[in-house]
Write a protein that holds these residues in place. Structure first.
Motif, PDB file in Angstrom:
ATOM      1  N   ASP A 199       8.093 100.389  66.518  1.00 24.01           N
ATOM      2  CA  ASP A 199       7.886 101.754  67.004  1.00 24.01           C
ATOM      3  C   ASP A 199       7.985 101.874  68.521  1.00 24.01           C
ATOM      4  O   ASP A 199       7.876 102.984  69.062  1.00 24.01           O
ATOM      5  CB  ASP A 199       6.507 102.262  66.549  1.00 24.01           C
ATOM      6  N   VAL A 200       8.141 100.753  69.228  1.00 24.26           N
ATOM      7  CA  VAL A 200       8.272 100.790  70.689  1.00 24.26           C
ATOM      8  C   VAL A 200       9.751 100.960  71.025  1.00 24.26           C
ATOM      9  O   VAL A 200      10.555 100.040  70.841  1.00 24.26           O
ATOM     10  CB  VAL A 200       7.715  99.496  71.322  1.00 24.26           C
ATOM     11  N   ALA A 201      10.120 102.141  71.503  1.00 24.95           N
ATOM     12  CA  ALA A 201      11.537 102.497  71.681  1.00 24.95           C
ATOM     13  C   ALA A 201      12.279 101.519  72.584  1.00 24.95           C
ATOM     14  O   ALA A 201      13.376 101.058  72.249  1.00 24.95           O
ATOM     15  CB  ALA A 201      11.646 103.915  72.230  1.00 24.95           C
ATOM     16  N   SER A 202      11.705 101.182  73.733  1.00 27.14           N
ATOM     17  CA  SER A 202      12.400 100.317  74.685  1.00 27.14           C
ATOM     18  C   SER A 202      12.611  98.916  74.120  1.00 27.14           C
ATOM     19  O   SER A 202      13.658  98.303  74.321  1.00 27.14           O
ATOM     20  CB  SER A 202      11.619 100.241  75.998  1.00 27.14           C
ATOM     21  N   LEU A 203      11.627  98.406  73.375  1.00 24.11           N
ATOM     22  CA  LEU A 203      11.751  97.079  72.775  1.00 24.11           C
ATOM     23  C   LEU A 203      12.774  97.091  71.637  1.00 24.11           C
ATOM     24  O   LEU A 203      13.549  96.139  71.463  1.00 24.11           O
ATOM     25  CB  LEU A 203      10.387  96.611  72.258  1.00 24.11           C
ATOM     26  N   GLN A 204      12.795  98.176  70.877  1.00 30.77           N
ATOM     27  CA  GLN A 204      13.782  98.303  69.799  1.00 30.77           C
ATOM     28  C   GLN A 204      15.197  98.333  70.375  1.00 30.77           C
ATOM     29  O   GLN A 204      16.105  97.673  69.859  1.00 30.77           O
ATOM     30  CB  GLN A 204      13.521  99.577  68.994  1.00 30.77           C
ATOM     31  N   GLU A 205      15.394  99.080  71.448  1.00 29.90           N
ATOM     32  CA  GLU A 205      16.721  99.202  72.059  1.00 29.90           C
ATOM     33  C   GLU A 205      17.248  97.856  72.553  1.00 29.90           C
ATOM     34  O   GLU A 205      18.388  97.472  72.263  1.00 29.90           O
ATOM     35  CB  GLU A 205      16.671 100.195  73.223  1.00 29.90           C
ATOM     36  N   VAL A 206      16.426  97.126  73.313  1.00 31.52           N
ATOM     37  CA  VAL A 206      16.912  95.871  73.892  1.00 31.52           C
ATOM     38  C   VAL A 206      17.095  94.816  72.803  1.00 31.52           C
ATOM     39  O   VAL A 206      17.980  93.957  72.903  1.00 31.52           O
ATOM     40  CB  VAL A 206      15.954  95.378  75.001  1.00 31.52           C
ATOM     41  N   SER A 207      16.320  94.871  71.723  1.00 33.60           N
ATOM     42  CA  SER A 207      16.484  93.927  70.617  1.00 33.60           C
ATOM     43  C   SER A 207      17.811  94.172  69.908  1.00 33.60           C
ATOM     44  O   SER A 207      18.536  93.226  69.558  1.00 33.60           O
ATOM     45  CB  SER A 207      15.317  94.056  69.629  1.00 33.60           C
ATOM     46  N   LEU A 208      18.156  95.436  69.696  1.00 31.82           N
ATOM     47  CA  LEU A 208      19.446  95.775  69.097  1.00 31.82           C
ATOM     48  C   LEU A 208      20.598  95.379  70.012  1.00 31.82           C
ATOM     49  O   LEU A 208      21.631  94.874  69.560  1.00 31.82           O
ATOM     50  CB  LEU A 208      19.499  97.272  68.792  1.00 31.82           C
ATOM     51  N   GLU A 209      20.417  95.601  71.312  1.00 31.95           N
ATOM     52  CA  GLU A 209      21.471  95.250  72.268  1.00 31.95           C
ATOM     53  C   GLU A 209      21.690  93.735  72.304  1.00 31.95           C
ATOM     54  O   GLU A 209      22.830  93.266  72.410  1.00 31.95           O
ATOM     55  CB  GLU A 209      21.107  95.765  73.659  1.00 31.95           C
ATOM     56  N   LEU A 210      20.598  92.969  72.202  1.00 36.85           N
ATOM     57  CA  LEU A 210      20.724  91.513  72.177  1.00 36.85           C
ATOM     58  C   LEU A 210      21.449  91.066  70.912  1.00 36.85           C
ATOM     59  O   LEU A 210      22.338  90.200  70.965  1.00 36.85           O
ATOM     60  CB  LEU A 210      19.338  90.867  72.259  1.00 36.85           C
ATOM     61  N   LEU A 211      21.099  91.649  69.771  1.00 41.14           N
ATOM     62  CA  LEU A 211      21.771  91.295  68.520  1.00 41.14           C
ATOM     63  C   LEU A 211      23.265  91.596  68.606  1.00 41.14           C
ATOM     64  O   LEU A 211      24.102  90.799  68.170  1.00 41.14           O
ATOM     65  CB  LEU A 211      21.142  92.063  67.352  1.00 41.14           C
ATOM     66  N   LEU A 212      23.616  92.734  69.195  1.00 37.33           N
ATOM     67  CA  LEU A 212      25.020  93.091  69.366  1.00 37.33           C
ATOM     68  C   LEU A 212      25.738  92.098  70.269  1.00 37.33           C
ATOM     69  O   LEU A 212      26.877  91.696  70.001  1.00 37.33           O
ATOM     70  CB  LEU A 212      25.124  94.506  69.942  1.00 37.33           C
ATOM     71  N   ALA A 213      25.082  91.665  71.331  1.00 38.11           N
ATOM     72  CA  ALA A 213      25.692  90.720  72.273  1.00 38.11           C
ATOM     73  C   ALA A 213      25.953  89.360  71.631  1.00 38.11           C
ATOM     74  O   ALA A 213      26.879  88.647  72.036  1.00 38.11           O
ATOM     75  CB  ALA A 213      24.787  90.547  73.495  1.00 38.11           C
ATOM     76  N   LEU A 214      25.167  89.000  70.626  1.00 38.41           N
ATOM     77  CA  LEU A 214      25.314  87.686  70.000  1.00 38.41           C
ATOM     78  C   LEU A 214      26.538  87.594  69.101  1.00 38.41           C
ATOM     79  O   LEU A 214      27.019  86.497  68.813  1.00 38.41           O
ATOM     80  CB  LEU A 214      24.058  87.352  69.182  1.00 38.41           C
ATOM     81  N   MET A 215      27.070  88.730  68.650  1.00 39.17           N
ATOM     82  CA  MET A 215      28.169  88.713  67.675  1.00 39.17           C
ATOM     83  C   MET A 215      29.521  88.669  68.378  1.00 39.17           C
ATOM     84  O   MET A 215      30.280  89.622  68.386  1.00 39.17           O
ATOM     85  CB  MET A 215      28.057  89.926  66.756  1.00 39.17           C
ATOM     86  N   HIS A 216      29.818  87.515  68.970  1.00 41.94           N
ATOM     87  CA  HIS A 216      31.033  87.368  69.779  1.00 41.94           C
ATOM     88  C   HIS A 216      32.191  86.773  69.000  1.00 41.94           C
ATOM     89  O   HIS A 216      33.304  86.695  69.516  1.00 41.94           O
ATOM     90  CB  HIS A 216      30.720  86.476  70.971  1.00 41.94           C
ATOM     91  N   SER A 217      31.947  86.323  67.772  1.00 45.11           N
ATOM     92  CA  SER A 217      32.999  85.656  67.013  1.00 45.11           C
ATOM     93  C   SER A 217      32.786  85.884  65.521  1.00 45.11           C
ATOM     94  O   SER A 217      31.731  86.349  65.089  1.00 45.11           O
ATOM     95  CB  SER A 217      32.995  84.147  67.299  1.00 45.11           C
ATOM     96  N   ASN A 218      33.798  85.534  64.730  1.00 43.61           N
ATOM     97  CA  ASN A 218      33.662  85.638  63.276  1.00 43.61           C
ATOM     98  C   ASN A 218      32.532  84.755  62.751  1.00 43.61           C
ATOM     99  O   ASN A 218      31.788  85.140  61.849  1.00 43.61           O
ATOM    100  CB  ASN A 218      34.978  85.229  62.602  1.00 43.61           C
ATOM    101  N   GLU A 219      32.417  83.561  63.318  1.00 39.36           N
ATOM    102  CA  GLU A 219      31.362  82.644  62.877  1.00 39.36           C
ATOM    103  C   GLU A 219      29.983  83.215  63.188  1.00 39.36           C
ATOM    104  O   GLU A 219      29.046  83.095  62.385  1.00 39.36           O
ATOM    105  CB  GLU A 219      31.538  81.288  63.557  1.00 39.36           C
TER     106      GLU A 219
END
Length: 446
Positions: A199-219
């Motif tokens: 429910d903490v908006a800022s923490l939710q945003e940066v967690s989603l952004e980190l997950l997105l940054a991790l997906m750099h390849s098919n693997e």
């Protein structure tokens, strides 16, 4: 005065006084908010990052005589909330300083290992490999520093969690090896699954952004798709392996319906990335046909009960190279609440969030079974139509939405399921946008 402060901060962090240590770390955190690249590099060379691990260790050790733990807990700071902030001060300041310095230096700084430049407090970084290293090398190779970031990540303080997640995000943006290191760290995806639903908006945003940054390849995408939390695994064991849903997809479906406009936009983009079409479908066409035959045999009562060799997890494992199959798009599209969340965003949002929602629908609509499921889902066709016709939509959003509609219209059964009005709308859009000239396989090009 600024140079004096930079010089004395590392010295103060090595003081014998617990109060002086805490004050110096707080000064470092405050200074890091306004540092330029040259100033940040000077602080690193003066050894400002080196004592941080020791200060956090001391703050957690109640047995150190006259140590930081005793100092913080022996001071009264008003209300319970104020007292918690006070005893968490070392963790919060440490995570804030590391976040800011990583942001400043991750791309612009080269640190040369040396015995010192003659300035008071300058130290030698003996653990740095080679003659020249970046700050990422300092963070990763300094004994205990990388582990410290994860200790800060699970601290009770929400502020500390947010700062440390940003620090990891800066590492994730730095290079592919950094992303792989983070993705292979045990427990990180568990934490992200939990926090993208918080429910903490800022923490939710940066967690989603980190997950997105991790997906750099098919693997990397494959690892995310196959990931299941410990809670999901336990539930799966109790139900006899009936749960096949990815824990990440379950969390994303929830994130699509709660949070800020920015966090929902990140969630849509992640769905888009996870389903992005890469490479040829020929490699796994036989697997799809075998799975379809198995389903037909079950209906006729001639097939075996279950075939673990053709599950989503095993199919991707057999492929080995991480390329997503149509099974991925099918499973993602069938995730409970996903289409409802995407439809709502298509109807209610604008800007980047709308663009990413259109992109997710576009990518999912490449799969034949999904076309029929999405064509029947209330509101998707109308919402895509509105996105194309809206004056506030960007040209890019209109192209993506139109391509999604074109995909839906290429399946005859999908068209049969639509109302007369919906059919006229789709046919008109295809004519107006000249979508018939476009290629179905250009998803990864946007």
């Amino acid at each position: 005065r600024w140079l004096d402060r930079m010089t004395h901060v590392p010295i103060g962090m090595r003081s014998q006084s617990a109060a002086e240590k805490v004050k110096s770390l707080e000064t470092l955190a405050n200074m890091s908010e306004e540092l330029q690249v040259e100033e940040a590099s000077s602080l690193v060379e003066l050894g400002a990052t080196a004592p941080i691990i020791e200060l956090v260790d001391e703050a957690e050790d109640e047995h150190v005589p006259k140590g930081i733990h005793q100092f913080l807990h022996g001071t009264k700071e008003g209300t319970e909330e104020q007292m918690f902030a006070h005893v968490s001060k070392v963790h919060t300041c440490a995570s804030r300083a590391l976040r800011n310095m990583l942001c400043i230096l991750s791309n612009d700084f080269s640190l040369h290992s040396k015995a010192g430049a003659g300035r008071l407090g300058t130290i030698s970084y003996d653990w740095i490999p080679g003659k020249s290293s970046t700050l990422v090398d300092v963070i990763v190779t300094q004994p205990g520093m990388y582990q410290l970031l994860f200790r800060l990540l699970v601290h009770q303080s929400t502020e500390c969690q947010e700062h440390s997640t940003f620090a990891l995000l800066h590492l994730g943006h730095y290079s592919n090896p950094s992303r792989e290191l983070l993705l292979n760290t045990g427990g990180l995806l568990d934490l992200l699954c939990d926090r993208i639903c918080c429910d903490v908006a800022s923490l939710q945003e940066v967690s989603l952004e980190l997950l997105l940054a991790l997906m750099h390849s098919n693997e990397a995408r494959r690892k995310v798709l196959l990931f299941q939390t410990q809670e999901t695994k336990e539930a799966k064991a109790k139900l006899g392996n009936k749960i096949s849903s990815s824990s990440v997809m379950t969390a994303l479906s929830k994130a699509l319906t709660k949070g800020t406009d920015r966090s929902m936009g990140f969630a849509c983009r992640i769905v888009w990335e996870l389903c992005a079409k890469d490479g040829s479908q020929r490699k796994y066409r036989s697997l799809r046909q075998a799975k379809d035959r198995e389903a037909d045999d079950k209906k006729k009562g001639t097939g075996k009960k279950g075939n673990s060799g053709l599950s989503l997890s095993n199919t991707l494992t057999i492929l080995g190279d991480g390329i997503e199959t149509d099974y991925v798009k099918q499973d993602v599209c069938r995730e409970s609440g996903l289409l409802e969340g995407l439809t709502r965003l298509l109807q209610e949002r604008a800007g980047t969030t709308l663009e990413n929602a259109c992109g997710a629908v576009w990518c999912l609509s490449l799969e034949r079974g999904n076309k029929r499921r999405m064509g029947l889902h209330p509101g998707i066709v109308q919402a895509l139509s509105s996105a194309i016709k809206s004056e506030s939509s960007t040209e890019r959003t209109k192209i993506i939405a139109a391509n999604a509609l074109r995909n839906l219209a290429t399946d005859s059964k999908t068209m049969d399921h639509m109302s007369v009005l919906d059919k006229q709308m789709v046919e008109q859009l295809i004519h107006e946008c000249e979508i018939t000239q476009w290629q179905l396989s250009i998803v990864s090009g946007v």
